[in-house]
Motif scaffolding. Structure first.
Motif, PDB file in Angstrom:
ATOM      1  N   ILE A   1       0.837  -1.199   0.000  1.00  0.00           N
ATOM      2  CA  ILE A   1       0.000   0.000   0.000  1.00  0.00           C
ATOM      3  C   ILE A   1       0.872   1.249   0.000  1.00  0.00           C
ATOM      4  CG2 ILE A   1      -1.730   1.281   1.317  1.00  0.00           C
ATOM      5  CD1 ILE A   1      -2.759  -1.403   2.380  1.00  0.00           C
ATOM      6  N   LEU A   2       1.880   1.261   0.874  1.00  0.00           N
ATOM      7  CA  LEU A   2       2.772   2.418   0.940  1.00  0.00           C
ATOM      8  C   LEU A   2       3.559   2.584  -0.356  1.00  0.00           C
ATOM      9  CD1 LEU A   2       4.118   2.098   4.601  1.00  0.00           C
ATOM     10  CD2 LEU A   2       2.380   3.661   3.718  1.00  0.00           C
ATOM     11  N   HIS A   3       3.889   1.456  -0.999  1.00  0.00           N
ATOM     12  CA  HIS A   3       4.578   1.522  -2.286  1.00  0.00           C
ATOM     13  C   HIS A   3       3.741   2.311  -3.299  1.00  0.00           C
ATOM     14  CE1 HIS A   3       6.760   0.157  -5.857  1.00  0.00           C
ATOM     15  NE2 HIS A   3       5.598  -0.248  -6.354  1.00  0.00           N
ATOM     16  N   ALA A   4       2.449   2.007  -3.360  1.00  0.00           N
ATOM     17  CA  ALA A   4       1.564   2.718  -4.283  1.00  0.00           C
ATOM     18  C   ALA A   4       1.420   4.183  -3.886  1.00  0.00           C
ATOM     19  CB  ALA A   4       0.199   2.035  -4.311  1.00  0.00           C
ATOM     20  N   VAL A   5       1.311   4.448  -2.577  1.00  0.00           N
ATOM     21  CA  VAL A   5       1.172   5.833  -2.107  1.00  0.00           C
ATOM     22  C   VAL A   5       2.421   6.646  -2.441  1.00  0.00           C
ATOM     23  CG1 VAL A   5       0.960   7.285  -0.047  1.00  0.00           C
ATOM     24  CG2 VAL A   5      -0.468   5.248  -0.285  1.00  0.00           C
ATOM     25  N   PHE A   6       3.593   6.051  -2.235  1.00  0.00           N
ATOM     26  CA  PHE A   6       4.844   6.761  -2.521  1.00  0.00           C
ATOM     27  C   PHE A   6       4.963   7.084  -4.007  1.00  0.00           C
ATOM     28  CE2 PHE A   6       6.870   4.677   1.416  1.00  0.00           C
ATOM     29  CZ  PHE A   6       6.427   5.720   2.210  1.00  0.00           C
ATOM     30  N   ILE A   7       4.562   6.133  -4.861  1.00  0.00           N
ATOM     31  CA  ILE A   7       4.618   6.396  -6.302  1.00  0.00           C
ATOM     32  C   ILE A   7       3.679   7.539  -6.677  1.00  0.00           C
ATOM     33  CG2 ILE A   7       4.078   5.434  -8.568  1.00  0.00           C
ATOM     34  CD1 ILE A   7       5.082   2.771  -7.628  1.00  0.00           C
ATOM     35  N   LEU A   8       2.478   7.534  -6.090  1.00  0.00           N
ATOM     36  CA  LEU A   8       1.522   8.603  -6.365  1.00  0.00           C
ATOM     37  C   LEU A   8       2.072   9.958  -5.912  1.00  0.00           C
ATOM     38  CD1 LEU A   8      -1.282   9.549  -7.260  1.00  0.00           C
ATOM     39  CD2 LEU A   8      -2.109   9.003  -4.949  1.00  0.00           C
ATOM     40  N   VAL A   9       2.609  10.009  -4.685  1.00  0.00           N
ATOM     41  CA  VAL A   9       3.170  11.263  -4.168  1.00  0.00           C
ATOM     42  C   VAL A   9       4.350  11.710  -5.017  1.00  0.00           C
ATOM     43  CG1 VAL A   9       4.363  12.322  -2.197  1.00  0.00           C
ATOM     44  CG2 VAL A   9       2.355  10.858  -1.820  1.00  0.00           C
ATOM     45  N   PHE A  10       5.175  10.748  -5.404  1.00  0.00           N
ATOM     46  CA  PHE A  10       6.348  11.093  -6.203  1.00  0.00           C
ATOM     47  C   PHE A  10       5.933  11.683  -7.549  1.00  0.00           C
ATOM     48  CE2 PHE A  10      10.150  10.509  -8.702  1.00  0.00           C
ATOM     49  CZ  PHE A  10      11.165  10.752  -7.780  1.00  0.00           C
ATOM     50  N   ILE A  11       4.907  11.090  -8.172  1.00  0.00           N
ATOM     51  CA  ILE A  11       4.443  11.595  -9.466  1.00  0.00           C
ATOM     52  C   ILE A  11       3.883  13.005  -9.325  1.00  0.00           C
ATOM     53  CG2 ILE A  11       2.688  11.291 -11.256  1.00  0.00           C
ATOM     54  CD1 ILE A  11       3.063   8.304 -11.011  1.00  0.00           C
ATOM     55  N   LEU A  12       3.117  13.242  -8.255  1.00  0.00           N
ATOM     56  CA  LEU A  12       2.466  14.538  -8.088  1.00  0.00           C
ATOM     57  C   LEU A  12       3.417  15.631  -7.629  1.00  0.00           C
ATOM     58  CD1 LEU A  12      -0.891  13.413  -6.399  1.00  0.00           C
ATOM     59  CD2 LEU A  12      -0.476  13.942  -8.819  1.00  0.00           C
ATOM     60  N   ALA A  13       4.429  15.261  -6.833  1.00  0.00           N
ATOM     61  CA  ALA A  13       5.265  16.295  -6.219  1.00  0.00           C
ATOM     62  C   ALA A  13       6.719  16.279  -6.663  1.00  0.00           C
ATOM     63  CB  ALA A  13       5.196  16.168  -4.693  1.00  0.00           C
TER      64      ALA A  13
END
Length: 473
Positions: free
Chosen positions: A242-254
């Motif tokens: 779950i955190l892997h997906a969250v980190f990828i999302l945050v990385f893409i956005l920020a």
């Protein structure tokens, strides 16, 4: 690639992905995920080892900085292209890759608590930035990563004709996604010592594929490479995914612009280590000492995974393993006259020497015992018995105490056996029929046919046979 080869446009890919997601959810609700337990170990090992070779092969271009416009998808063509472009290597890429590999290996050896993969990627990115090394990076190869997520929308042109046209492709995507995800979970189980929930995995994969299609994405599946990387980095629970997906999302956005500085050579080094971890070399070598059939399944699955296709490899591996299993089972099933015919024999399970056979058997009575599952692989053996009997007996006793199960082919053979006996005026007595065979024979109506009797024990069957001999009317 699957849908392109079938002549479908991107809209077809999205709709097929949505259909595959629905198929996966249905499979999970119907509890079909547990079928993964029936995939033999040589198939799983050959598949994962083949995936490891594919991952390693896919990183050669970036590992050495080879100048190839488009790397072929076929394994042989890919290595042919690598060899033809061998003189176009980039020294800086080799240095970055070697440094990243060294950082990962040394961190694992001396600082196992630290994230070696992350250290290698960050360190190589800083080296490229400050030393101004001329190596391929995410930025100069793929451009700047997008920083927005598209709005969800349903695929267009949904109608019955379209659904029917895409159904085979959707089933293929669902099969590959489901099997690869469950195999990924099995690999993770072996690395962590935990047990996954296969049906929950299928439902989750189905929902993920439906969501991916709605956002214009490609089919999603459990990635063995990233799963292994996650576990090797210290992950132990689903929270890591779950955190892997969250980190990828945050990385893409920020932080998408920062990814432009990551050299492809360092990512290639990371995946080389992942491929080695996935290769299961020790387990592969251990299985090479297995029986010939298991080695054949292992090697065939491995080579088909590498050279042909993942789906084909799994299908062929499972089918071949099933055929070998049926062959072994057919060898294990025996039909013989090596049985006890003593009056006190009531358990049908006690082995007796062969010389006790016709000594206590009255004239006109024949008896055979079946040992092992009576399925389609051995059903024809029963009919062979009649071909070797010179004179048909008045009563034929079939001892079935050692038959744990029977399938429709076995029932059909038994039905034909009884019919042939009936033509010669022979009565068939089934002795000690176990629960599963009894239910099958009763449900298919065999026990209601003329010329067949049942006995709970062999001694009772022998008594019934003697009554028939003594009272022919």
């Amino acid at each position: 690639e699957l849908l392109d080869g079938a002549g479908h446009e991107p809209g077809g890919l999205l709709l097929a992905t949505l259909m595959a997601g629905a198929i996966l959810v249905t499979a999970g609700v119907m509890k079909l995920g547990r079928l993964i337990r029936f995939i033999p170990h040589p198939v799983v090992t050959g598949f994962t080892s083949g995936i490891a070779v594919i991952i390693f092969s896919s990183q050669i271009k970036d590992l050495f900085g080879l100048k190839i416009d488009k790397v072929p998808g076929d394994f042989i063509d890919k290595w042919t292209a690598f060899w033809q472009a061998r003189e176009s290597f980039t020294p800086d890429s080799i240095i970055i890759a070697a440094g990243a590999l060294a950082a990962i290996v040394l961190t694992r050896r001396y600082l196992p608590k630290f994230p070696g993969f992350l250290i290698a990627v960050i360190g190589s990115s800083l080296a490229v930035y400050f030393l101004n090394l001329q190596v391929p990076t995410i930025g100069n190869v793929f451009g700047e990563l997008p920083r927005v997520i598209p709005a969800p929308h349903m695929p267009t042109e949904i109608n019955f004709h379209r659904l029917r046209e895409l159904l085979p492709s959707a089933f293929t995507i669902a099969f590959l996604a489901g099997v690869e995800s469950l195999l990924s979970a099995v690999v993770a189980d072996g690395m962590t010592g935990r047990r996954h929930r296969s049906n929950c995995e299928l439902v989750a994969q189905g929902i993920a594929n439906c969501a991916s299609a709605l956002f214009g994405g490609l089919p999603a599946t459990g990635a063995i490479a990233r799963t292994a990387t996650n576990i090797r980095s210290g992950a132990r629970t689903p929270v890591a995914g779950i955190l892997h997906a969250v980190f990828i999302l945050v990385f893409i956005l920020a932080f998408a612009p920062l990814a432009s500085y990551i050299p492809l050579a360092s990512l290639a080094a990371v995946l080389v280590i992942v491929a080695w971890n996935m290769s299961e070399f020790d387990r592969f070598r251990h299985l090479m000492r297995a029986p010939t059939g298991d080695k054949l399944v292992l090697l065939l699955t491995f080579f088909l995974t590498v050279t042909v296709d993942l789906t084909v490899a799994i299908q062929v591996g499972v089918v071949l393993a099933a055929i070998l299993f049926m062959h072994r089972m057919s060898q294990a099933v025996e039909m013989s006259t090596d049985i006890s015919l003593l009056e006190g024999d009531v358990d049908d399970l006690r082995p007796q020497p062969r010389e006790t056979y016709h000594a206590d058997l009255p004239p006109g009575i024949e008896a055979y015992q079946i040992r092992g599952p009576f399925f389609f692989g051995v059903a024809s053996h029963l009919l062979d018995i009649l071909d070797h009997i010179q004179k048909m007996p008045r009563v034929f006793i079939l001892r079935m105490g050692l038959v744990p199960l029977i399938d429709s082919s076995g029932e059909t053979a038994l039905q034909e056996f009884i019919a042939r006996c009936r033509k010669h005026g022979t009565t068939v007595i089934l002795s000690r029929v176990q629960e599963q065979p009894g239910k099958v024979l009763e449900r298919m109506g065999l026990l209601d046919e003329e010329g067949i009797l049942q006995a709970p024990e062999f001694s009772e069957a022998l008594r019934m046979a003697r009554e028939i001999i003594n009272n022919p009317a």
